[in-house]
Enzyme design. Sequence first.
Site, PDB file in Angstrom:
ATOM      1  CE  LYS A  79      -3.967   1.865   2.624  1.00  0.00           C
ATOM      2  NZ  LYS A  79      -4.834   1.644   3.796  1.00  0.00           N
ATOM      3  CB  SER A 154      -8.202   3.412   2.665  1.00  0.00           C
ATOM      4  OG  SER A 154      -7.365   2.868   3.678  1.00  0.00           O
ATOM      5  CB  SER A 178      -8.277   0.559   5.621  1.00  0.00           C
ATOM      6  OG  SER A 178      -9.035   1.713   5.412  1.00  0.00           O
TER       7      SER A 178
HETATM    8  N1  GLN Z   1     -13.280   3.733   6.230  1.00  0.00           N
HETATM    9  C1  GLN Z   1     -12.686   4.172   7.448  1.00  0.00           C
HETATM   10  C2  GLN Z   1     -12.362   5.629   7.349  1.00  0.00           C
HETATM   11  O1  GLN Z   1     -12.633   6.197   6.361  1.00  0.00           O
HETATM   12  C3  GLN Z   1     -11.476   3.365   7.771  1.00  0.00           C
HETATM   13  C4  GLN Z   1     -10.276   3.751   7.011  1.00  0.00           C
HETATM   14  C5  GLN Z   1      -9.066   2.972   7.413  1.00  0.00           C
HETATM   15  O2  GLN Z   1      -9.159   1.941   8.073  1.00  0.00           O
HETATM   16  N2  GLN Z   1      -7.909   3.512   7.056  1.00  0.00           N
HETATM   17  O3  GLN Z   1     -11.852   6.214   8.251  1.00  0.00           O
END
Ligand code: GLN
Length: 480
Positions: A79, A154, A178
Amino acid sequence: MEFKEYSVPAIRRLLSQGQASAREICRLFLDSIERRDPQVRAYIHWNPEAALKQADRIDQLRQEGHPLPPLAGLPMAIKDNISLQGLRCTCGSKILEHYVALYDATVIERLRAAGAVFLGKTNLDEFAMGSSTENSAFFPTRNPHDLDYVPGGSSGGSAAAVGGEMAVAALGSDTGGSIRQPASFCGVVGLKPTYSRVSRYGLVAFGSSLDQIGPLAGHVCDVAAILGVIAGKDPHDSTSLEINVPDYLEGLNAPVKGLKIGLPKEYFRSGIADVVKDRIDRALRKFEELGCALVEIELPHTEYAIACYYVLAMAEASSNLARFDGVRYGLRINGGNLRDMYQQTRDAGFGAEVKRRIMLGTFVLSSGYYDAYYLKAQKVRTLIKQDFERAFERADFILTPTSPTPPFRLGEKSEDPLAMYLSDIFTITANLVGVPGISLPCGKTPEGLPIGVQLLGRHFDEKRLLNLSHQFEEAGGFSP
Ligand code: GLN
């Protein structure tokens, strides 16, 4: 051999029996990227020369008769918020578009030493803020199972790379789901380890009390092997803990009969798509066939979890992102004076979702509102933790859907941040509480879109969590 048969043990076998070279395996996946990524767009940038060089090093070890390191020749995607020395680390943001990492994250250092091969850096929602990878400043990634759908987020690029057969495994980061949610959307396994199990050194921080790096892969054994390499104390991260790292692979064949799986009644009340409910029911039957007992548990503060998470995650993000000011890293837009430079750099460099979070996060931390929002959210976090402590007295594991819905269409939720936030309901609590969580494939919709089931374990109980997951996989739970 088919793409999905590649795994850590399969690659080891191929290499040690001389049936394939690490270079050939690496080439196979680089070719797959060339073929498939123009549609899926999982990668922001690739690393072919360096990847082949890493593979050659493994082949050299082999030829010289040295023992193979644990992840020898494993083609991985990383990532793009995890630092790899000499490569750009964009975080999916314009503000870091040209930023080149100066050092390896600890996880990268460990994977490198274990023989992994890094194919490239994957797309993400800007600074990991989102659930669909549509918040990337560069382009959205698409679901490899159907290009009209999102891959989740994400870590959508990492999940799509693995689900789209463009990497055997990947690293993601998980602040509120994410790793697990994109894993479920792309039909792969994704693990968020216990907070402090894996060093965060070299991960660009979003919510420092919630963030964890973890693996995504096609099989539970890959995730177990990777966790074994990246877990453990790191002097560069004071929140990483000195706790013995067990042999997760060796732990994969322990009996699961009699284990208690808790079903939180609050989670199963409403708001879950019928097709998800049906696949989760089938998964439950599988666990029963394995000899597990299903018990009802209560997590009474569930209704406050989304609000609690978003107050804390935004507060921490607003503070962490203060470092991107045009002075030290990335983009700089010169203004007439220092203040103009800050303003113009941040205005041009950050996208809409990141700005929204910086504003809300700054607001909940500001004097006069701190007690009402930030402090209260911290107290709610403690209540949620206590809910889990009580639940884990009755159950060894907790089971939920990973996401209340199957993958959604591109654009379906991007104009409605609240709808996007609400879809995180089942994943955010593991981060608030710090416990490990894994998403496992558990079937598909009639249209062929993957669905995931989530298992949560006690702090540092990854060994048993992975074992139970493996037994489910072996019993055919992935494709009921
Ligand atoms: N969808 C969640 C957010 O937008 C989690 C994102 C993540 O785990 N980085 O904060």
